[in-house]
Design an enzyme around this catalytic site. Structure first.
Site, PDB file in Angstrom:
ATOM      1  N   LYS A 119     -21.205 -19.519  -9.479  1.00 50.85           N
ATOM      2  CA  LYS A 119     -20.058 -19.532 -10.923  1.00 50.85           C
ATOM      3  C   LYS A 119     -18.715 -19.023 -10.943  1.00 50.85           C
ATOM      4  O   LYS A 119     -18.107 -19.677 -11.271  1.00 50.85           O
ATOM      5  CB  LYS A 119     -21.328 -18.297 -11.519  1.00 50.85           C
ATOM      6  N   TYR A 148       1.106  -1.226   0.164  1.00 50.71           N
ATOM      7  CA  TYR A 148      -0.281   0.289   0.337  1.00 50.71           C
ATOM      8  C   TYR A 148       0.820   1.096   0.119  1.00 50.71           C
ATOM      9  O   TYR A 148       2.048   1.200  -0.699  1.00 50.71           O
ATOM     10  CB  TYR A 148      -0.889  -0.187   0.457  1.00 50.71           C
TER      11      TYR A 148
END
Length: 486
Positions: free
Chosen positions: A171, A116
């Site tokens: 899915k 970060y």
């Protein structure tokens, strides 16, 4: 009561039961369940004392009503105390089926500074200077959006985006399990074509591919076509192209079993929606002899009024004899029946009127167009979409490998050549020396499937020539079709 429907793991229940501690008590439970038409899959002793035994009995039932009936018949048995009934499918879905996990460790300030701020700013600027680096330096290289508006979920219809989430989560889980692809559900609270196109275009920078799912026809055709024009990443409508790939693969091997050629067979397809349309067009590319498309209670034929653009094209380019009757009449003398429509449209007697060595793919789920047990009395090869029957035609055979291959080579589009190559790869996984009437398509758990499909896709993108296939419909005519082709 004994159900005539087929029990399924999708309606599996676990019943906690206290019974008297005698030698025959457990046997009476399993006999009762069997007489009710369910299938016992497990029986575990949880606890016992000198007079009682506490067991968990797990069984597959046909539907929710059948499950209730099984429980009721158990409750009516002497010495049986039903304590609790758990629906195992609902238990699996509690809290959702997928999660995000970090690929990098964040154990100290040093690691945080690189993952970060401040270190991440350098990576951001590198992408700003060269946007193509997003595929190399972000999740884009391996991430797919599974997009749905909830308008055509399974066979449930227009149930909306929130109700579509369990399917889209599933899915995404399948993408990861079978293809190593990171996928995420994107369900949209709109069924406006323009809005869907605009939203998907806006979110596309984060993804390496778009998987459209459970969007009703004919809007799904326009949405896919417009997104393909707008985006530089593959757009793949699995209900169309995944289904078509798997059907072509299964039919390739089924024809090998019965000794017939694609160009000689007559095929009847029940259902001219997204899946049926894509199946028929891919079969036409393969040079199928003739197709009759059945929808709206009639075979699609020239001169039929009230057809949308997609159905009109099918009416103009299929059905050589312009048959205009019902489905049982259409399959008389036909070599192949393919169902992507609704349950119980045909009987075993109807299948008996098909050509010798007929092939039946009855894929309506959970209840096929014809009872597969009846179809097998007359057809040489029978396949369904069910996991508890031989020859399951399941899109999981196609989409993980298709996207794996496309992501591996940073493909910018999905093409018809990829579909044909994927179908050949799936069929060849079985091998001509292994196919028989009950094995025309590999198991979804066959570890060779996804690598084979991915390799076929990579070969197409890299320009490796694929074997030529005859086309019954001229290329120029297919290119004039509405935007429902590959």
């Amino acid at each position: 009561m004994v159900t005539t429907r087929l029990p399924s793991a999708g309606f599996s229940i676990t019943i906690r039961i206290a019974v008297t501690a005698d030698a025959s008590s457990i046997g009476r439970l399993t006999t009762c369940v069997g007489e009710a038409g369910a299938i016992v899959t497990a029986l575990d002793v949880v606890d016992s004392d000198p007079t009682r035994v506490l067991v968990d009995l797990t069984c597959d039932t046909a539907d929710a009503a059948h499950a209730d009936q099984v429980v009721k018949q158990l409750e009516e048995q002497d010495g049986v105390d039903v304590r609790k009934v758990s629906d195992r499918t609902f238990l699996l879905h509690l809290g959702g089926k997928i999660e995000v996990s970090s690929k990098v460790a964040l154990r100290n300030r040093d690691e945080l500074s690189r993952a970060y701020t401040p270190g991440v700013a350098r990576v951001c600027m590198a992408i700003a200077e060269n946007p193509a680096d997003a595929r190399r330096l972000t999740i884009k290289r391996n991430t797919v959006a599974v997009v749905s508006d909830g308008s055509a979920v399974l066979g449930l219809g227009n149930i909306g985006p929130a109700a579509a989430m369990p399917v889209m989560e599933g899915k995404a889980a399948l993408f990861k399990r079978f293809g190593g692809v990171d996928a995420w559900p994107v369900v949209l609270d709109t069924q406006d074509t323009d809005e869907i196109v605009a939203i998907v275009k806006a979110i596309a920078p984060a993804y390496g591919g778009i998987n459209l799912e459970d969007i009703a026809a004919p809007r799904c055709f326009e949405i896919e076509a417009r997104l393909r024009e707008l985006l530089d990443i593959p757009v793949f409508h699995d209900d169309q192209h995944g289904t078509a790939i798997c059907v072509l693969a299964a039919l390739t091997n089924a024809l090998r079993v019965v000794g017939k050629r694609m160009q000689d067979v007559k095929v009847v397809v029940s259902g001219a929606g997204a899946a049926g349309t894509a199946i028929m067009k891919l079969l036409m590319r393969q040079g199928v002899g003739d197709i009759i498309a059945y929808d709206r209670n009639s075979a699609l034929h020239r001169g039929m009024p009230g057809l949308n653009e997609s159905m009109q094209w099918l009416a103009d380019h299929t059905n050589k004899e312009n048959y205009s009757g019902d489905l049982p009449g259409a399959i008389v003398g036909a070599d192949v029946f393919i169902g992507v429509s609704a349950p119980n449209l045909l009987t075993g007697d109807d299948i008996a009127k098909m050509a010798e060595k007929s092939i039946v793919f009855a894929m309506a789920n959970p209840d096929p167009e014809v009872d597969p047990r009846e179809a097998r009395k007359h057809a040489a090869v029978v396949a369904t979409g069910r996991s508890d029957q031989p020859n399951q035609i399941n899109n999981v055979l196609a989409f993980p490998g298709v996207f794996r291959g496309m992501l591996d080579v940073s493909a910018e589009e999905f093409t018809e050549e990829m579909a044909l190559a994927a179908a050949r790869a799936i069929a060849d996984v079985v091998g001509e020396d292994k196919i028989n009437p009950t094995v025309i398509i590999p198991s979804v758990f066959d570890p060779k499937v996804t690598p084979a499909v991915a390799a076929a896709i990579r070969a197409v993108v890299r320009g490796v020539p694929a074997p030529a296939n005859p086309a019954a419909v001229p290329e120029s005519e297919l290119d004039k079709a509405p935007e429902t082709t590959f």
